[in-house]
Design a protein around this motif. Structure first.
Motif, mmCIF file in Angstrom:
data_model
loop_
_atom_site.group_PDB
_atom_site.id
_atom_site.type_symbol
_atom_site.label_atom_id
_atom_site.label_comp_id
_atom_site.label_asym_id
_atom_site.label_seq_id
_atom_site.Cartn_x
_atom_site.Cartn_y
_atom_site.Cartn_z
ATOM 1 N N UNK A 171 -48.604 143.412 26.252
ATOM 2 C CA UNK A 171 -49.492 142.478 26.953
ATOM 3 C C UNK A 171 -50.708 142.112 26.101
ATOM 4 N N UNK A 172 -51.425 143.058 25.479
ATOM 5 C CA UNK A 172 -52.527 142.646 24.592
ATOM 6 C C UNK A 172 -52.061 141.757 23.446
ATOM 7 N N UNK A 173 -50.868 142.030 22.916
ATOM 8 C CA UNK A 173 -50.349 141.194 21.832
ATOM 9 C C UNK A 173 -50.035 139.785 22.330
ATOM 10 N N UNK A 174 -49.479 139.687 23.543
ATOM 11 C CA UNK A 174 -49.199 138.363 24.110
ATOM 12 C C UNK A 174 -50.493 137.598 24.347
ATOM 13 N N UNK A 175 -51.514 138.281 24.839
ATOM 14 C CA UNK A 175 -52.809 137.628 25.064
ATOM 15 C C UNK A 175 -53.394 137.122 23.751
ATOM 16 N N UNK A 176 -53.298 137.930 22.711
ATOM 17 C CA UNK A 176 -53.816 137.518 21.404
ATOM 18 C C UNK A 176 -53.033 136.325 20.859
ATOM 19 N N UNK A 177 -51.706 136.384 20.953
ATOM 20 C CA UNK A 177 -50.867 135.290 20.447
ATOM 21 C C UNK A 177 -51.121 134.005 21.213
ATOM 22 N N UNK A 178 -51.236 134.101 22.531
ATOM 23 C CA UNK A 178 -51.493 132.906 23.334
ATOM 24 C C UNK A 178 -52.842 132.292 23.047
ATOM 25 N N UNK A 179 -53.896 133.138 22.942
ATOM 26 C CA UNK A 179 -55.231 132.618 22.658
ATOM 27 C C UNK A 179 -55.327 131.961 21.300
ATOM 28 N N UNK A 180 -54.752 132.588 20.277
ATOM 29 C CA UNK A 180 -54.795 132.010 18.937
ATOM 30 C C UNK A 180 -53.948 130.746 18.843
ATOM 31 N N UNK A 181 -52.861 130.678 19.621
ATOM 32 C CA UNK A 181 -52.042 129.457 19.644
ATOM 33 C C UNK A 181 -52.825 128.289 20.227
ATOM 34 N N UNK A 182 -53.591 128.559 21.278
ATOM 35 C CA UNK A 182 -54.430 127.510 21.856
ATOM 36 C C UNK A 182 -55.480 127.015 20.886
ATOM 37 N N UNK A 183 -56.092 127.927 20.149
ATOM 38 C CA UNK A 183 -57.089 127.539 19.150
ATOM 39 C C UNK A 183 -56.460 126.699 18.044
ATOM 40 N N UNK A 184 -55.269 127.121 17.569
ATOM 41 C CA UNK A 184 -54.583 126.362 16.517
ATOM 42 C C UNK A 184 -54.227 124.959 16.996
ATOM 43 N N UNK A 185 -53.796 124.859 18.246
ATOM 44 C CA UNK A 185 -53.430 123.544 18.796
ATOM 45 C C UNK A 185 -54.635 122.612 18.858
ATOM 46 N N UNK A 186 -55.780 123.116 19.338
ATOM 47 C CA UNK A 186 -56.965 122.281 19.447
ATOM 48 C C UNK A 186 -57.502 121.880 18.079
ATOM 49 N N UNK A 187 -57.475 122.815 17.123
ATOM 50 C CA UNK A 187 -57.964 122.482 15.782
ATOM 51 C C UNK A 187 -57.127 121.389 15.137
ATOM 52 N N UNK A 188 -55.837 121.355 15.440
ATOM 53 C CA UNK A 188 -54.941 120.379 14.799
ATOM 54 C C UNK A 188 -55.131 118.967 15.333
ATOM 55 N N UNK A 189 -55.652 118.826 16.552
ATOM 56 C CA UNK A 189 -55.716 117.489 17.163
ATOM 57 C C UNK A 189 -57.092 117.151 17.711
ATOM 58 N N UNK A 190 -58.111 117.953 17.410
ATOM 59 C CA UNK A 190 -59.408 117.729 18.055
ATOM 60 C C UNK A 190 -60.026 116.367 17.732
ATOM 61 N N UNK A 191 -59.955 115.859 16.490
ATOM 62 C CA UNK A 191 -60.520 114.527 16.235
ATOM 63 C C UNK A 191 -59.906 113.444 17.137
#
Length: 320
Positions: free
Chosen positions: A200-220
């Motif tokens: 569960x902690x690993x899933x939380x970490x993977x999900x949170x970092x995936x959200x950050x990567x997604x926003x960084x890729x399309x934020x402009x």
């Protein structure tokens, strides 16, 4: 469901009731402003159908299944069976579970949901802009999100409700691709397996970092989308389109304009996406638990004698 205001028009308490024909006819007889009702009922009905259709599917399958050989034991088992047997259509079409196919499946999901996401985010943006700079808003143009969309539709038509659709599509398609690709790679790298006590902690970490990567890729692109959807809230339009919005924004504020609000977005992205992905993964694992148990039981059965001489393939980590 509704009440009559002082002008004799219906004020809706539960707008989704319009999704049902009998309620629609009843309200039509009570509402003096029928143009509002006709313009308002299609999006409200569509929203009701989108929310209720999965439950209606379960209802129909339980109703028509054979009494002699029933496929489902009840409502929850029917949900489980549909998720286990019929989910993941894009991945099934693509075939092999690879990082590239994960990206393509995510991109397809992002493109499809843009049709629903764009009007919702338009209403959200207009509601958030309402009363900007005022300690206490004295005059509110929109009562709520549905009232916002109804007013935009009356003033600008269907094109107004879908303002920012192209920029939403440009943001969501690669953004969701990166989202699911990053989650697939991170869960594999962290070793998120069902028997792991720290899953569960690993899933939380993977999900949170995936959200950050997604926003960084399309934020402009998101900055441009927000500016286009907020444009015209006061009655005057500044931008003639995506290219004009980019040109004016860069000329007036420089390239740093594309990072405005990024900090708050990333602070929100980690907890939201951590909870989202971890919850979805755990629910799917539980829903597919019967298949996993059957597979485990099959692995525990003694193999026939003729297979003992064959080399055993090394088990590979499974992808969540």
């Amino acid at each position: 469901m509704f009440r009559l205001d002082y002008n004799g028009r219906a004020a809706f308490h539960d707008v989704n009731v319009i999704a049902y024909p009998s309620a629609f006819l009843y309200l039509k007889c009570c509402v003096l402003d029928t143009n509002l009702l006709y313009s308002f009922s299609p999006p409200a009905g569509a929203a009701g159908v989108l929310v209720g259709h999965p439950f209606d599917t379960v209802k129909v399958r339980l109703q028509v299944q054979s009494a002699q050989k029933p496929l489902y034991r009840g409502t929850f088992h029917c949900f489980q069976s549909i998720i286990r047997q019929e989910s993941g259509n894009t991945m099934r079409y693509l075939g092999k579970d690879t990082p590239t196919n994960q990206f393509l499946a995510g991109a397809a999901a992002g493109a499809i949901q843009s049709v629903i996401c764009c009007p919702m985010e338009l209403a959200k943006t207009r509601m958030q802009m309402q009363g900007t700079g005022e300690k206490k808003s004295r005059h509110k143009v929109y009562k709520n999100s549905l009232d916002c969309l109804a007013r935009i539709y009356r003033r600008e038509g269907l094109a107004g409700v879908n303002r920012g659709m192209v920029s939403t599509l440009v943001r969501e398609t690669p953004g969701f691709g990166v989202y699911f690709l990053a989650y697939d790679l991170l869960t594999a790298a962290l070793g998120c397996e069902p028997e792991d006590p720290y899953m569960i902690p690993k899933l939380l970490c993977a999900g949170g970092m995936s959200g950050i990567a997604s926003w960084l890729s399309t934020y402009p692109v998101d900055v441009i989308k927000s500016r286009l959807q907020a444009d015209g809230a006061g009655g005057a339009y500044r931008y003639g389109g995506i290219a004009d919005c980019v040109r004016q924004s860069v000329r007036q504020e420089g390239w740093r304009v594309f990072t405005r609000g990024l900090t708050s977005t990333l602070l929100r992205a980690f907890p939201v996406n951590a909870a989202t992905f971890a919850t979805v993964t755990l629910v799917l694992m539980y829903a597919r638990g019967e298949d996993a148990a059957a597979a485990t039981a099959a692995d525990c059965e003694p193999a026939p004698a003729q297979h003992h001489l064959q080399p055993q393939a090394q088990a590979q980590p499974s992808s969540l």
